[in-house]
Write an enzyme that holds these catalytic residues in place. Structure first.
Site, PDB file in Angstrom:
ATOM      1  N   CYS A 297      25.781 -17.750-113.780  1.00  0.00           N
ATOM      2  CA  CYS A 297      25.196 -16.973-114.882  1.00  0.00           C
ATOM      3  C   CYS A 297      25.558 -17.646-116.166  1.00  0.00           C
ATOM      4  O   CYS A 297      26.834 -17.368-116.460  1.00  0.00           O
ATOM      5  CB  CYS A 297      25.332 -15.448-114.899  1.00  0.00           C
TER       6      CYS A 297
ATOM      7  N   CYS B 178      27.566 -15.333-118.426  1.00  0.00           N
ATOM      8  CA  CYS B 178      28.776 -14.861-117.820  1.00  0.00           C
ATOM      9  C   CYS B 178      29.891 -15.861-118.067  1.00  0.00           C
ATOM     10  O   CYS B 178      30.932 -15.537-118.236  1.00  0.00           O
ATOM     11  CB  CYS B 178      28.672 -14.349-116.285  1.00  0.00           C
TER      12      CYS B 178
ATOM     13  N   HIS C  20      27.246  -7.900-116.121  1.00  0.00           N
ATOM     14  CA  HIS C  20      26.051  -8.357-115.772  1.00  0.00           C
ATOM     15  C   HIS C  20      24.987  -7.472-115.141  1.00  0.00           C
ATOM     16  O   HIS C  20      25.367  -6.913-114.087  1.00  0.00           O
ATOM     17  CB  HIS C  20      26.446  -9.380-114.732  1.00  0.00           C
TER      18      HIS C  20
ATOM     19  N   ASN D 183      13.475  -9.610-124.255  1.00  0.00           N
ATOM     20  CA  ASN D 183      12.395 -10.152-123.061  1.00  0.00           C
ATOM     21  C   ASN D 183      12.836  -9.652-121.704  1.00  0.00           C
ATOM     22  O   ASN D 183      14.022  -9.935-121.420  1.00  0.00           O
ATOM     23  CB  ASN D 183      12.275 -11.731-123.312  1.00  0.00           C
TER      24      ASN D 183
ATOM     25  N   GLY E 228       8.663 -13.986-120.786  1.00  0.00           N
ATOM     26  CA  GLY E 228       9.406 -15.292-120.739  1.00  0.00           C
ATOM     27  C   GLY E 228      10.877 -15.336-120.716  1.00  0.00           C
ATOM     28  O   GLY E 228      11.785 -16.032-121.173  1.00  0.00           O
TER      29      GLY E 228
ATOM     30  N   THR F 283      14.468 -16.036-119.729  1.00  0.00           N
ATOM     31  CA  THR F 283      15.077 -17.393-119.003  1.00  0.00           C
ATOM     32  C   THR F 283      16.295 -17.072-118.498  1.00  0.00           C
ATOM     33  O   THR F 283      16.897 -17.523-117.540  1.00  0.00           O
ATOM     34  CB  THR F 283      14.938 -18.449-120.025  1.00  0.00           C
TER      35      THR F 283
ATOM     36  N   HIS G 297      20.269  -9.084-122.592  1.00  0.00           N
ATOM     37  CA  HIS G 297      20.528  -9.494-123.900  1.00  0.00           C
ATOM     38  C   HIS G 297      19.527  -9.211-124.827  1.00  0.00           C
ATOM     39  O   HIS G 297      18.346  -9.052-124.646  1.00  0.00           O
ATOM     40  CB  HIS G 297      21.019 -10.967-124.075  1.00  0.00           C
TER      41      HIS G 297
ATOM     42  N   HIS H 245      18.005 -10.515-128.497  1.00  0.00           N
ATOM     43  CA  HIS H 245      17.894 -11.223-129.553  1.00  0.00           C
ATOM     44  C   HIS H 245      17.830 -10.769-131.149  1.00  0.00           C
ATOM     45  O   HIS H 245      17.082  -9.598-131.149  1.00  0.00           O
ATOM     46  CB  HIS H 245      16.464 -11.996-129.613  1.00  0.00           C
TER      47      HIS H 245
HETATM   48  P1  AMP Z   1      15.556 -15.213-123.116  1.00  0.00           P
HETATM   49  O1  AMP Z   1      14.624 -16.275-122.872  1.00  0.00           O
HETATM   50  O2  AMP Z   1      14.954 -13.961-123.704  1.00  0.00           O
HETATM   51  O3  AMP Z   1      16.051 -14.962-121.700  1.00  0.00           O
HETATM   52  O4  AMP Z   1      16.614 -15.863-124.175  1.00  0.00           O
HETATM   53  C1  AMP Z   1      17.531 -16.663-123.709  1.00  0.00           C
HETATM   54  C2  AMP Z   1      18.174 -17.352-124.879  1.00  0.00           C
HETATM   55  O5  AMP Z   1      19.521 -17.658-124.463  1.00  0.00           O
HETATM   56  C3  AMP Z   1      17.415 -18.326-125.357  1.00  0.00           C
HETATM   57  O6  AMP Z   1      16.860 -17.919-126.942  1.00  0.00           O
HETATM   58  C4  AMP Z   1      18.102 -19.312-125.389  1.00  0.00           C
HETATM   59  O7  AMP Z   1      18.037 -20.445-126.222  1.00  0.00           O
HETATM   60  C5  AMP Z   1      19.595 -18.832-125.147  1.00  0.00           C
HETATM   61  N1  AMP Z   1      20.721 -19.689-124.817  1.00  0.00           N
HETATM   62  C6  AMP Z   1      20.681 -20.408-123.352  1.00  0.00           C
HETATM   63  N2  AMP Z   1      21.874 -21.105-123.316  1.00  0.00           N
HETATM   64  C7  AMP Z   1      22.723 -20.863-124.293  1.00  0.00           C
HETATM   65  C8  AMP Z   1      23.750 -21.163-124.669  1.00  0.00           C
HETATM   66  N3  AMP Z   1      24.697 -21.880-123.855  1.00  0.00           N
HETATM   67  N4  AMP Z   1      24.554 -20.826-125.848  1.00  0.00           N
HETATM   68  C9  AMP Z   1      23.695 -19.808-126.676  1.00  0.00           C
HETATM   69  N5  AMP Z   1      22.298 -19.556-126.316  1.00  0.00           N
HETATM   70  C10 AMP Z   1      21.997 -19.919-125.228  1.00  0.00           C
HETATM   71 ZN    ZN Z   2      25.675 -12.668-116.397  1.00  0.00          ZN
END
Ligand code: AMP
Ligand code: ZN
Length: 114
Positions: A3, A6, A45, A85, A91, A93, A98, A100
């Site tokens: 992850c 994590c 997590h 999200n 969306g 990912t 978390h 934003h």
């Molecule tokens: P979500 O699409 O809501 O799951 O948001 C995941 C967010 O994590 C996206 O805005 C990515 O740009 C961000 N993200 C993914 N990898 C990293 C990383 N290594 N450092 C900082 N942000 C990240």
């Molecule tokens: Zn995690």
């Protein structure tokens, strides 16, 4: 566990950490979608709101309040938007809960039906 958040928490992936306590940490998003784009990430997590325990919920509420204490440090004086999200349509990912934090400019609120 494979992850990304994590791994960031353990220092295995570099990040710009802006705040940390024993329940959560705040980093700068690597692909900013606004002038200021941070992520508030609970340390435990779990994937989504539906997996939150009661204790997670209490910690989460405390973490949200903490964001307002960090207004000056994060440059949120002019307002900010919090986005969570959840699942495919939203969306999501990264399957680690978390929030934003978007700020630093007037934030458009588009009609997503278009
Ligand atoms: P979500 O699409 O809501 O799951 O948001 C995941 C967010 O994590 C996206 O805005 C990515 O740009 C961000 N993200 C993914 N990898 C990293 C990383 N290594 N450092 C900082 N942000 C990240
Ligand atoms: Zn995690």
């Amino acid at each position: 566990m494979d992850c990304v958040f994590c791994k960031i928490m353990k220092g295995e992936i570099p990040s710009e950490k802006l705040y940390e306590n024993d329940e959560m940490f705040i980093i700068r998003d690597i692909e900013p979608k606004a002038a200021k784009h941070y992520l508030m990430i609970p340390k435990r997590h779990y994937k989504s709101i539906s997996e939150m325990t009661d204790e997670d919920g209490v910690a989460f509420a405390r973490s949200l309040k903490k964001i307002s204490d960090l207004t000056d440090k994060l440059g949120l004086q002019n307002g900010y938007r919090l986005v969570i999200n959840q699942g495919d349509d939203a969306g999501q990912t990264v399957p680690h809960m978390h929030v934003h934090i978007l700020a630093g400019q007037p934030l458009d609120f588009p009609d997503l039906r278009k």
